[in-house]
Design a protein around this motif. Structure first.
Motif, PDB file in Angstrom:
ATOM      1  N   ASN A   1     -35.120  -8.577 -29.807  1.00 37.53           N
ATOM      2  CA  ASN A   1     -36.639  -7.683 -29.392  1.00 37.53           C
ATOM      3  C   ASN A   1     -36.571  -6.551 -30.026  1.00 37.53           C
ATOM      4  O   ASN A   1     -35.535  -6.272 -30.621  1.00 37.53           O
ATOM      5  CB  ASN A   1     -36.599  -8.303 -28.141  1.00 37.53           C
ATOM      6  N   GLU A   2     -36.782  -5.297 -29.507  1.00 38.07           N
ATOM      7  CA  GLU A   2     -37.066  -4.357 -29.783  1.00 38.07           C
ATOM      8  C   GLU A   2     -36.100  -3.450 -29.465  1.00 38.07           C
ATOM      9  O   GLU A   2     -35.471  -3.061 -29.759  1.00 38.07           O
ATOM     10  CB  GLU A   2     -38.674  -3.549 -29.423  1.00 38.07           C
ATOM     11  N   GLU A   3     -35.348  -4.167 -28.283  1.00 41.18           N
ATOM     12  CA  GLU A   3     -34.798  -3.006 -27.694  1.00 41.18           C
ATOM     13  C   GLU A   3     -32.362  -4.150 -28.407  1.00 41.18           C
ATOM     14  O   GLU A   3     -32.196  -2.908 -28.125  1.00 41.18           O
ATOM     15  CB  GLU A   3     -34.656  -3.530 -26.156  1.00 41.18           C
ATOM     16  N   GLY A   4     -32.839  -4.991 -28.757  1.00 38.86           N
ATOM     17  CA  GLY A   4     -31.309  -5.120 -29.558  1.00 38.86           C
ATOM     18  C   GLY A   4     -31.458  -6.688 -29.462  1.00 38.86           C
ATOM     19  O   GLY A   4     -32.206  -7.381 -28.344  1.00 38.86           O
ATOM     20  N   SER A   5     -30.277  -7.642 -29.325  1.00 34.07           N
ATOM     21  CA  SER A   5     -29.667  -8.930 -29.578  1.00 34.07           C
ATOM     22  C   SER A   5     -30.032  -9.229 -28.137  1.00 34.07           C
ATOM     23  O   SER A   5     -29.583  -8.397 -27.180  1.00 34.07           O
ATOM     24  CB  SER A   5     -28.638  -9.016 -30.196  1.00 34.07           C
ATOM     25  N   TYR A   6     -30.030 -10.545 -28.113  1.00 37.61           N
ATOM     26  CA  TYR A   6     -30.022 -10.669 -26.286  1.00 37.61           C
ATOM     27  C   TYR A   6     -29.673 -12.704 -26.446  1.00 37.61           C
ATOM     28  O   TYR A   6     -29.837 -13.376 -27.776  1.00 37.61           O
ATOM     29  CB  TYR A   6     -31.223 -10.732 -25.522  1.00 37.61           C
ATOM     30  N   TYR A   7     -28.786 -13.232 -25.252  1.00 36.50           N
ATOM     31  CA  TYR A   7     -28.603 -14.673 -24.844  1.00 36.50           C
ATOM     32  C   TYR A   7     -30.017 -15.060 -24.770  1.00 36.50           C
ATOM     33  O   TYR A   7     -31.017 -14.908 -23.237  1.00 36.50           O
ATOM     34  CB  TYR A   7     -27.969 -14.678 -24.103  1.00 36.50           C
ATOM     35  N   ALA A   8     -30.677 -15.724 -25.849  1.00 37.11           N
ATOM     36  CA  ALA A   8     -32.172 -15.878 -25.487  1.00 37.11           C
ATOM     37  C   ALA A   8     -32.496 -17.601 -25.696  1.00 37.11           C
ATOM     38  O   ALA A   8     -33.444 -18.016 -24.291  1.00 37.11           O
ATOM     39  CB  ALA A   8     -32.640 -15.750 -26.644  1.00 37.11           C
ATOM     40  N   GLY A   9     -31.103 -18.220 -24.872  1.00 37.92           N
ATOM     41  CA  GLY A   9     -31.997 -19.546 -24.889  1.00 37.92           C
ATOM     42  C   GLY A   9     -29.929 -20.264 -24.442  1.00 37.92           C
ATOM     43  O   GLY A   9     -29.089 -19.964 -25.219  1.00 37.92           O
ATOM     44  N   ALA A  10     -29.711 -20.823 -23.855  1.00 38.52           N
ATOM     45  CA  ALA A  10     -28.393 -22.057 -22.959  1.00 38.52           C
ATOM     46  C   ALA A  10     -29.028 -22.915 -22.576  1.00 38.52           C
ATOM     47  O   ALA A  10     -29.317 -22.824 -21.345  1.00 38.52           O
ATOM     48  CB  ALA A  10     -27.143 -20.673 -22.714  1.00 38.52           C
ATOM     49  N   THR A  11     -28.226 -23.666 -22.909  1.00 35.58           N
ATOM     50  CA  THR A  11     -28.379 -25.691 -22.254  1.00 35.58           C
ATOM     51  C   THR A  11     -27.041 -26.033 -22.524  1.00 35.58           C
ATOM     52  O   THR A  11     -25.983 -25.669 -23.439  1.00 35.58           O
ATOM     53  CB  THR A  11     -29.312 -26.534 -23.274  1.00 35.58           C
ATOM     54  N   ALA A  12     -26.615 -27.116 -21.403  1.00 39.66           N
ATOM     55  CA  ALA A  12     -25.512 -27.806 -21.210  1.00 39.66           C
ATOM     56  C   ALA A  12     -25.307 -28.709 -21.135  1.00 39.66           C
ATOM     57  O   ALA A  12     -25.679 -29.436 -20.182  1.00 39.66           O
ATOM     58  CB  ALA A  12     -24.559 -26.972 -19.758  1.00 39.66           C
ATOM     59  N   CYS A  13     -23.856 -29.555 -22.257  1.00 38.30           N
ATOM     60  CA  CYS A  13     -23.815 -30.550 -22.265  1.00 38.30           C
ATOM     61  C   CYS A  13     -22.968 -31.396 -22.150  1.00 38.30           C
ATOM     62  O   CYS A  13     -21.708 -30.729 -22.043  1.00 38.30           O
ATOM     63  CB  CYS A  13     -24.383 -31.319 -23.338  1.00 38.30           C
TER      64      CYS A  13
ATOM     65  N   LYS B   1     -35.180 -22.193 -23.840  1.00 39.08           N
ATOM     66  CA  LYS B   1     -35.013 -22.192 -23.048  1.00 39.08           C
ATOM     67  C   LYS B   1     -33.392 -22.499 -21.965  1.00 39.08           C
ATOM     68  O   LYS B   1     -32.171 -21.903 -22.888  1.00 39.08           O
ATOM     69  CB  LYS B   1     -35.537 -23.746 -22.440  1.00 39.08           C
ATOM     70  N   TYR B   2     -33.462 -22.454 -20.915  1.00 37.82           N
ATOM     71  CA  TYR B   2     -31.965 -22.436 -19.914  1.00 37.82           C
ATOM     72  C   TYR B   2     -31.579 -23.798 -18.993  1.00 37.82           C
ATOM     73  O   TYR B   2     -32.857 -23.493 -18.121  1.00 37.82           O
ATOM     74  CB  TYR B   2     -32.000 -21.509 -19.071  1.00 37.82           C
ATOM     75  N   VAL B   3     -30.790 -24.658 -19.294  1.00 37.80           N
ATOM     76  CA  VAL B   3     -30.587 -25.815 -18.826  1.00 37.80           C
ATOM     77  C   VAL B   3     -28.668 -25.984 -18.265  1.00 37.80           C
ATOM     78  O   VAL B   3     -28.213 -26.680 -19.163  1.00 37.80           O
ATOM     79  CB  VAL B   3     -30.809 -26.749 -19.535  1.00 37.80           C
ATOM     80  N   LEU B   4     -28.723 -24.958 -17.485  1.00 35.67           N
ATOM     81  CA  LEU B   4     -27.663 -24.830 -16.908  1.00 35.67           C
ATOM     82  C   LEU B   4     -26.918 -25.774 -15.356  1.00 35.67           C
ATOM     83  O   LEU B   4     -25.778 -25.789 -15.087  1.00 35.67           O
ATOM     84  CB  LEU B   4     -26.935 -23.601 -16.938  1.00 35.67           C
TER      85      LEU B   4
ATOM     86  N   PRO C   1     -32.205 -12.123 -20.201  1.00 33.97           N
ATOM     87  CA  PRO C   1     -33.361 -12.442 -18.648  1.00 33.97           C
ATOM     88  C   PRO C   1     -32.674 -13.257 -17.676  1.00 33.97           C
ATOM     89  O   PRO C   1     -31.790 -13.341 -17.656  1.00 33.97           O
ATOM     90  CB  PRO C   1     -34.372 -13.744 -19.511  1.00 33.97           C
ATOM     91  N   GLU C   2     -33.250 -11.966 -16.307  1.00 32.60           N
ATOM     92  CA  GLU C   2     -32.349 -12.883 -15.346  1.00 32.60           C
ATOM     93  C   GLU C   2     -32.433 -13.776 -15.320  1.00 32.60           C
ATOM     94  O   GLU C   2     -31.922 -14.818 -14.318  1.00 32.60           O
ATOM     95  CB  GLU C   2     -33.723 -11.876 -14.033  1.00 32.60           C
ATOM     96  N   GLU C   3     -33.322 -15.050 -15.917  1.00 32.36           N
ATOM     97  CA  GLU C   3     -32.850 -16.144 -15.728  1.00 32.36           C
ATOM     98  C   GLU C   3     -31.633 -16.601 -15.829  1.00 32.36           C
ATOM     99  O   GLU C   3     -30.962 -17.535 -15.259  1.00 32.36           O
ATOM    100  CB  GLU C   3     -34.654 -16.985 -16.020  1.00 32.36           C
TER     101      GLU C   3
ATOM    102  N   LYS D   1     -28.788 -14.678 -16.153  1.00 36.46           N
ATOM    103  CA  LYS D   1     -28.045 -14.296 -14.810  1.00 36.46           C
ATOM    104  C   LYS D   1     -27.890 -14.977 -13.756  1.00 36.46           C
ATOM    105  O   LYS D   1     -27.007 -15.380 -12.961  1.00 36.46           O
ATOM    106  CB  LYS D   1     -28.171 -12.799 -14.958  1.00 36.46           C
ATOM    107  N   GLN D   2     -29.597 -15.047 -12.876  1.00 36.71           N
ATOM    108  CA  GLN D   2     -29.116 -16.171 -11.875  1.00 36.71           C
ATOM    109  C   GLN D   2     -28.278 -17.668 -12.445  1.00 36.71           C
ATOM    110  O   GLN D   2     -28.336 -17.854 -11.293  1.00 36.71           O
ATOM    111  CB  GLN D   2     -30.572 -16.634 -12.028  1.00 36.71           C
ATOM    112  N   GLY D   3     -29.072 -17.695 -13.803  1.00 37.07           N
ATOM    113  CA  GLY D   3     -28.673 -19.465 -13.392  1.00 37.07           C
ATOM    114  C   GLY D   3     -27.120 -19.292 -13.910  1.00 37.07           C
ATOM    115  O   GLY D   3     -26.503 -20.322 -13.648  1.00 37.07           O
ATOM    116  N   LEU D   4     -26.165 -18.865 -13.887  1.00 32.75           N
ATOM    117  CA  LEU D   4     -24.758 -18.396 -13.958  1.00 32.75           C
ATOM    118  C   LEU D   4     -24.133 -17.935 -12.896  1.00 32.75           C
ATOM    119  O   LEU D   4     -23.022 -17.478 -12.346  1.00 32.75           O
ATOM    120  CB  LEU D   4     -24.082 -17.467 -15.332  1.00 32.75           C
ATOM    121  N   SER D   5     -24.772 -17.295 -11.944  1.00 33.46           N
ATOM    122  CA  SER D   5     -24.474 -16.884 -10.871  1.00 33.46           C
ATOM    123  C   SER D   5     -23.913 -17.544  -9.412  1.00 33.46           C
ATOM    124  O   SER D   5     -23.994 -19.059  -9.637  1.00 33.46           O
ATOM    125  CB  SER D   5     -25.461 -15.841  -9.997  1.00 33.46           C
ATOM    126  N   VAL D   6     -23.140 -16.952  -9.402  1.00 33.87           N
ATOM    127  CA  VAL D   6     -21.895 -18.572  -8.329  1.00 33.87           C
ATOM    128  C   VAL D   6     -21.913 -17.693  -6.905  1.00 33.87           C
ATOM    129  O   VAL D   6     -21.683 -17.109  -6.590  1.00 33.87           O
ATOM    130  CB  VAL D   6     -20.891 -18.413  -9.137  1.00 33.87           C
TER     131      VAL D   6
END
Length: 182
Positions: A102-114, A143-146, A173-175, A177-182
């Motif tokens: 995006n305008e700020e730079g690269s980021y982790y935009a989607g992550a899904t686990a199988c 999308k995030y599916v973790l 996105p916070e989604e 970070k929240q999805g990987l918080s333990v």
């Protein structure tokens, strides 16, 4: 020049004896749809911004071979869709991670686990290929599916993503970070 070669016409725009250069087209994965095809490359997905992460025994690492089911843990394994075929399998994960900008730079935009089970000694494994394909598609669609990952796997994935590029992690996105918080 021999008699055979005389009288043959050279292609337009090419010097004598030099073959005409053809335009090189890049290939990408075609998505099948009911829309009319609009030429070469139309309706393609660019997989160059997707990384494959393997989580095995609490360790997360990038393995590009997973894109073609040839990761370190998958090599030499005969996979089945029946879990009972792999009674001694260890739980491993493939995580599809999409990167966007995006305008700020690269980021982790989607992550899904199988999940998959792998019994290296017996050379047998279990996975549901349709789930892997669908989750790859979800990651590409940002999308995030973790939620299936355990605490150890979430922590390993978070460590890897931060170590790989902390700036990307900070812009994510916070989604995620929240999805990987333990």
């Amino acid at each position: 020049m021999t008699e055979q070669g005389q009288g043959q016409e050279q292609p337009a725009g090419s010097a004598a004896g030099t073959p005409e250069k053809k335009e090189k087209r890049s290939l990408a994965l075609n998505v099948v749809s009911n829309k009319e095809h609009k030429g070469f490359g139309a309706g393609t997905i660019d997989l160059s911004n997707v990384a494959c992460v393997i989580i095995d025994n609490g360790e997360a690492y990038i393995d590009v071979g997973a894109m073609h089911a040839k990761s370190k843990v998958e090599k030499g394994i005969k996979f089945s869709t029946n879990k009972e075929d792999v009674p001694n399998g260890r739980l491993c994960w493939i995580v599809w991670v999409a990167v966007d900008r995006n305008e700020e730079g690269s980021y982790y935009a989607g992550a899904t686990a199988c999940p998959m089970l792998v019994d290296t000694e017996a050379r047998r494994g279990w996975k549901i290929l349709a789930q892997h394909v669908n989750n790859l598609d979800y990651a590409i669609k940002r999308k995030y599916v973790l939620n299936e990952l355990g605490e150890e796997e979430k922590a390993a994935l978070q460590r890897l993503l931060i170590a790989h590029n902390e700036e990307w992690w900070n812009r994510s996105p916070e989604e995620l970070k929240q999805g990987l918080s333990v």
